[in-house]
Design an enzyme around this catalytic site. Structure first.
Site, short mmCIF file in Angstrom:
data_model
loop_
_atom_site.label_atom_id
_atom_site.label_comp_id
_atom_site.label_asym_id
_atom_site.label_seq_id
_atom_site.Cartn_x
_atom_site.Cartn_y
_atom_site.Cartn_z
N GLU A 1 -0.81 -4.99 6.41
CA GLU A 1 0.53 -5.27 5.72
C GLU A 1 1.22 -6.11 6.71
O GLU A 1 2.19 -6.99 6.07
CB GLU A 1 1.24 -3.65 5.84
N THR B 1 0.86 -1.15 0.02
CA THR B 1 -0.07 -0.10 -0.11
C THR B 1 0.82 1.36 0.08
O THR B 1 1.67 1.39 0.59
CB THR B 1 -0.79 -0.02 1.14
N GLY C 1 0.59 5.46 5.64
CA GLY C 1 -0.65 5.25 4.65
C GLY C 1 -1.84 4.45 5.56
O GLY C 1 -2.86 4.37 4.72
N GLY D 1 3.23 2.35 7.89
CA GLY D 1 1.56 2.75 8.37
C GLY D 1 1.53 4.06 8.17
O GLY D 1 0.39 4.55 8.74
N SER E 1 2.22 5.12 -2.19
CA SER E 1 2.55 5.71 -3.38
C SER E 1 3.44 5.10 -4.12
O SER E 1 3.74 5.41 -5.30
CB SER E 1 2.54 7.35 -3.12
N THR E 2 4.23 4.47 -3.28
CA THR E 2 5.68 3.79 -4.09
C THR E 2 4.93 2.09 -4.60
O THR E 2 5.50 1.77 -5.65
CB THR E 2 6.85 3.50 -3.16
N GLY F 1 6.04 -0.64 0.48
CA GLY F 1 6.60 0.70 0.59
C GLY F 1 6.97 0.80 2.38
O GLY F 1 6.39 -0.10 3.20
N ALA F 2 8.00 1.77 2.74
CA ALA F 2 7.79 1.95 4.23
C ALA F 2 8.15 3.38 4.34
O ALA F 2 8.51 4.40 3.48
CB ALA F 2 9.28 1.05 4.42
N ASP F 3 7.98 3.81 5.57
CA ASP F 3 8.32 5.49 5.96
C ASP F 3 9.78 5.48 6.42
O ASP F 3 10.11 6.53 6.30
CB ASP F 3 7.23 5.67 6.98
C1 5RP Z 1 0.99 2.14 4.20
C2 5RP Z 1 2.59 2.35 4.40
C3 5RP Z 1 3.37 2.64 3.00
O1 5RP Z 1 3.89 1.37 2.60
C4 5RP Z 1 4.21 3.84 3.77
O2 5RP Z 1 3.46 4.83 4.36
C5 5RP Z 1 4.99 4.40 2.66
O3 5RP Z 1 4.20 4.94 1.58
P1 5RP Z 1 4.68 5.86 0.34
O4 5RP Z 1 5.44 5.03 -0.30
O5 5RP Z 1 3.53 6.56 -0.11
O6 5RP Z 1 5.63 6.77 1.04
O7 5RP Z 1 3.09 1.73 5.35
O8 5RP Z 1 0.26 1.81 5.62
#
Ligand code: 5RP
Length: 229
Positions: free
Chosen positions: A105, A28, A99, A97, A30-31, A84-86
């Protein structure tokens, strides 16, 4: 290169690990979005894939991309998940998280053999909790009490909102974004402390989950492998 190109390049690199016949977890954010689109193209080319989604949003994007999405209970295990990851630390521990999909996840990651994380280099940190707050999913019932107990762990828990209302996850819960002033010194210890608080459903620490991280830098792609234990 613009940020969207970096995300797309990392995601498409990760999709090179998908093989015909695999069960694939779709992440989940944008990546991960670009990975879903690339998996859709593999399906178009005739790949026979079973896919599971880590959020309702991902499920919708996947279906729009021509991918059949299976119920998580109907697959025995997941060969490969791309998410993805933050934040990513040097041991490939993660915060996820932002997102809002951390619970699904984590469930999909727990069933996954090869978890591949896709990020741009801005997500690399020396210490978790220094760039991103730690999202914690909490039951609505008694949430003020749960938040007070999170605060007692030394963070500032901020209720996530969307358009002026509390943000509600796919599981019907709240999220508190927990800000740690100096980051999270002992992530394993913090994970167990948080998860023993009544009312906490799960938290965004993904420790020893990622096997590979594909990082898009301005001038190159880098693949980081989980260091041996
Ligand atoms: C959603 C997530 C996403 O993978 C994380 O927030 C990264 O998102 P993005 O690629 O949009 O920066 O953990 O729960």
């Amino acid at each position: 290169m613009n940020p969207e190109d970096l995300k797309r390049m990392a995601a498409e690199k990760a999709v090179e690990f998908v093989e015909d016949g695999m069960t694939v977890g779709l992440g989940t954010g944008s990546t991960a979005y670009y990975a879903i689109k690339a998996v859709g193209r593999l399906v178009d080319q005739g790949y026979d894939l079973e896919c599971v989604a880590t959020s309702l949003q991902t499920e919708r994007i996947a279906r729009e991309s021509g991918i059949d999405v299976m119920d998580m209970n109907s697959v025995e295990n997941v060969d490969l998940t791309i998410d993805g990851a933050d934040e990513v630390d040097p041991s490939l521990h993660l915060i996820k998280g932002l997102g809002g999909a951390l619970l699904r996840e984590k469930i999909v990651a727990a069933a996954t053999e090869m978890e591949i994380i896709v990020v741009d280099s801005s997500k690399l940190v020396q210490k978790l909790g220094t760039r991103s707050p730690l999202p914690v999913e909490v039951l609505i019932f008694g949430s003020d009490h749960t938040a007070a107990r999170l605060k007692a762990l030394g963070c500032d828990p901020v209720l996530r909102t969307k358009e002026g209302e509390a943000f509600i996850t796919d599981g019907g819960n709240l999220i508190y974004d927990c800000h740690f002033q100096d980051g999270i010194g002992h992530p394993f210890h913090m994970e167990s402390k948080i998860n023993t608080i009544a009312g906490v459903v799960d938290n965004g620490l993904f420790l020893d989950v990622a096997k590979k991280v594909v990082v898009a830098h301005q001038d190159r792609l880098e693949i980081l492998d989980k260091p041996p234990a």
